[in-house]
Design an enzyme around this catalytic site. Structure first.
Site, short mmCIF file in Angstrom:
data_model
loop_
_atom_site.label_atom_id
_atom_site.label_comp_id
_atom_site.label_asym_id
_atom_site.label_seq_id
_atom_site.Cartn_x
_atom_site.Cartn_y
_atom_site.Cartn_z
N HIS A 16 55.20 0.89 52.77
CA HIS A 16 54.03 2.14 52.45
C HIS A 16 54.16 3.69 53.78
O HIS A 16 54.18 3.95 52.74
CB HIS A 16 53.40 1.09 52.19
N GLU A 17 54.02 2.92 54.42
CA GLU A 17 53.97 4.07 55.83
C GLU A 17 55.00 4.62 55.53
O GLU A 17 55.56 6.10 55.40
CB GLU A 17 53.15 3.31 56.58
N HIS B 148 55.15 7.38 53.35
CA HIS B 148 54.60 8.84 54.14
C HIS B 148 55.32 9.27 54.58
O HIS B 148 55.61 10.61 54.38
CB HIS B 148 53.02 8.26 54.23
N GLU C 205 50.13 9.19 48.49
CA GLU C 205 50.05 8.09 47.81
C GLU C 205 51.04 7.76 46.63
O GLU C 205 51.42 6.83 47.27
CB GLU C 205 48.29 8.06 47.39
#
Lengths: 500, 500
Positions: free
Chosen positions: B268-269, B272, B298
């Site tokens: 997830h990170e 980003h 996101e």
């Protein structure tokens, strides 16, 4: 502070604002050395350039000048009133010095000098790795010229080297250092001749890095360093930085082939860190609340590294733990043998690898050379040979390369002239302090044996740390030990440890 | 930039100066979350307060205003010339918005609101741990009032919620969100009814944290994240921050009982972080060079976390490695069983623990409630019950405590109204983008099977990352996928994955 005038409070607020900004700069530097990804260097330089410019703007702003001129003459620093307390006088004196340093230099000079230092460091690195100083020497020459210019801006009437020295060791002069260093130099040579040079132990197996790290953290806490108010990380070159007494960051360096390297680095940096953690909270952010000088700072690291950690009682207490953790390497190494390993004395070419007996000789060489470079009595083209000749005369060994000769240290390429002597001062001050501590705390070695360093730390907190910059280094030493700079206890300490 | 006028260059320099300062602030925040010793909190707040004030001074300085007013009217942002390129127009528009935000708010309001938010967070934490919201509710009420005031300062004629939303998702409105969210809500409820709810696997032994860390770092690099231009550390709550495209910091969180938590946080990170590393270097430090919106940000994290990492082909490629490293736990767990473990769907009370099917429902609840709070249609005293009723209606479960109810998120206590919807937008945008990617790159799943994510990253770099803030989110989506915000692909994606 006994004055509660609003003006004075506003002055303190401005000083603390400047401090917060310089702390933020320190965080960015710390991150750069410890965690920053390699390709972020340019963006970090850009951030630092902006913050540094902002700090300079605050320090030399007309707003701040007006605040300061309520209390003193901006011309010569003379106080305008005589009802200040001792600490207020000292604070105003230090504040004036700091302001003058920020405002007396022409902006163009500051920018040019910064650019020059950055180029000089680049060419120094290149010269060191290629062992060819030809491209670096012209930059070194320009650095020296700019350092003289800098000294001239700060005080046109004073000796340039003394002005440079004052930035690191307030009030110290080259003449005074010479008077202390010269006789010490001869005594150390004689002492060294009487010490049997033995070699360090060589270990069969690697010392596990994770176990070393956990051992170093345990030791750090045992010494009294608070991990709620600081950290220990790894970096290429161990260092200490502080953003506030409640945020002190140390680094160390682990080697698989010998656990002693990390332990002595950690304890050295712990000495610096304990000083920073012990600075008085009520003065945090004010010039009077900072460490007083590099010499006193180094005295703290040296005291813990040499007087504490390289003492037999320390290892009586600590060695059983070390031996049980690293039994594969140490089960057959006796306490006495390991202690000898820690105390190995051997003249070498590299300052940062030197033992406590020869260390100061590396400094005396640098002090003499840099003083002559600044005065112009020595030209940069003659420096490499002068360096080699000095090592031959002082330690009986001659560098075969420039990299293990005059190119080994970064300092001069950064314009840090007058910095080296503070290392020797640290060794001398440390011995003076420890001499007094042994008188005041007769059971200190029994404490070390028990792994209890609290009495020592309490003494240092009370006599050194809590005083911050209230007194100049020499006055502080007089208050602690009854006299100022004196190499006697250092010599006596080495004699007792290595000869008697 | 096609204009090379000196004035324009000076404007860019000022913008970059502001950026360096805000980057330094971001470094201090990052350090605070990841490495700062616990007792340093007060000194860090003091540093941040000074830097933030300095940044505000730069952003609203008369010097900067003069520079800006060379190109546009400070009254309404109208450009004074019509020979700007598309990117220059956009840069000036975004710069004007940024300037206005910094200069339109009275200083007293900014200071009071900051203090209020800090107090509200304190009482929120207290309320959450004691499960007693009575002291917190009055602060929440004042936060809402101040948020309305803020919106009024920014644009007295617009709907307050739309103004707040615009800070995170430029150009988006509450009405438009409602039109997308309402039908989606019903469709998701129907979809959820058709999915068999199974439970996650429970493992016998702890997953070694060191091994997990090394696995996560390997995966991060395999996805294309550069560790020369970024880092992965640990923190209590995983997050991403960027100081520059060449210095992007991610954090993750490891759990011994299940390695999936860290892997999905890391991926997830990474989404980003890959976006931040892909932002164009030539625009670094300019408002046009930033990520365009939180929704698009996101979308990147969600795309990598859900469409990539929660796909069967990904685990076909990755599971053998995971299984061999953690064979003590996984030797008897088949690929299919582990994939089911990753895909577990189960309605729950906690947003951050929810799966990709129910996640948006948590958001719809918050969007509806916060919009009514801002408009005044819902009072804070009715909030706890409204929250519980909404969960019962939407997910069929009712919180038993306030802590697992409306006190679970920090956002509102920080004044972050209008932030929640961007999470749902991220899910929807991600599905739209991935739908297009599958058309443009028909072999994408074969790539995943091989552990090759380069074609996907190249696509995202070209269509999303390199565009930075050149186009508003909706325009960007149209350029990428042929249409703006559209929940269709998201629903189709879930149906295919969980029903078909």
């Amino acid at each position: 502070m006994t004055i509660f005038s609003t003006d004075f409070d506003f002055l303190l607020m401005s000083l603390r604002e400047q401090f917060q900004l310089s702390s933020a700069i320190a965080v960015l530097h710390w991150d750069q050395e410890v965690f920053m990804p390699e390709l972020a260097l340019q963006s970090r330089s850009d951030q630092l350039a902006v913050l540094t410019a902002q700090l300079h703007r605050l320090q030399s702003s007309s707003h701040f000048e007006r605040q300061l001129s309520e209390f003193l003459s901006l011309e010569d620093g003379q106080l305008l009133r005589d009802d200040f307390s001792v600490s207020e006088k000292r604070l105003l004196f230090l504040t004036y010095k700091q302001w003058r340093k920020a405002s007396v230099l022409p902006e163009s000079f500051v920018a040019d000098f910064a650019a020059l230092k950055s180029q000089a460091q680049f060419y120094w690195q290149k010269a060191r790795s290629s062992d060819d100083p030809s491209d670096f020497l012209p930059y070194l020459s320009r650095i020296i010229e700019s350092s003289r210019l800098y000294a001239g801006y700060m005080d046109p009437h004073a000796d340039a080297y003394d002005v440079l020295l004052d930035d690191y060791e307030e009030g110290m002069t080259g003449t005074r250092l010479e008077a202390v260093f010269q006789p010490l130099q001869q005594e150390l040579k004689d002492l060294l001749a009487g010490i049997s040079k033995n070699s360090r132990l060589v270990f069969d197996r690697p010392f596990c890095l994770d176990k070393q790290q956990s051992l170093n953290l345990d030791l750090l806490q045992a010494l009294g360093f608070s991990l709620s108010e600081g950290r220990l990380d790894r970096s290429a070159h161990p260092f200490t930085t502080s953003f506030h007494p409640k945020d002190v960051r140390l680094t160390t360096r682990y080697q698989e082939k010998d656990l002693f390297e990390a332990l002595s680095s950690t304890v050295h940096e712990a000495g610096h860190g304990l000083y920073e953690q012990g600075l008085p909270l009520e003065w945090a952010g004010l010039p009077i609340g900072q460490a007083v000088s590099l010499g006193i700072h180094e005295s703290q690291s040296r005291l813990w590294e040499n007087m504490v950690m390289k003492s037999y009682p320390f290892w009586q207490g600590f060695y059983p733990k070390v031996q049980s953790i690293f039994s594969d390497n140490l089960s057959k190494v006796s306490l006495a043998a390991f202690y000898q390993h820690c105390l190995t004395v051997k003249p070498g070419l590299i300052r940062v690898e030197s033992d406590e007996v020869t260390y100061n000789m590396h400094i005396f060489i640098r002090f003499d050379l840099e003083r002559r470079l600044i005065s112009g009595k020595l030209g940069v083209t003659d420096l490499p040979e002068a360096w080699a000749a000095a090592y031959e005369a002082m330690l009986g060994i001659r560098p075969k390369t420039y990299a293990e000769g005059f190119l080994q240290d970064v300092h001069w390429s950064c314009g840090l002239f007058g910095y080296f002597p503070t290392y020797a001062l640290g060794n001398i001050y440390a011995a003076q302090l420890f001499d007094q501590i042994k008188k005041d705390l007769p059971d200190i070695y029994t404490d070390f044996e028990k792994g209890d360093f609290s009495a020592l730390l309490t003494w240092l907190r009370q006599h050194v740390h809590s005083q911050a910059s209230l007194y100049q280094a020499d006055d502080l030493m007089t208050r602690c030990c009854g006299r100022g700079l004196d190499a006697g206890p250092f010599l006596a300490y080495l004699r007792e440890k290595y000869i008697d």
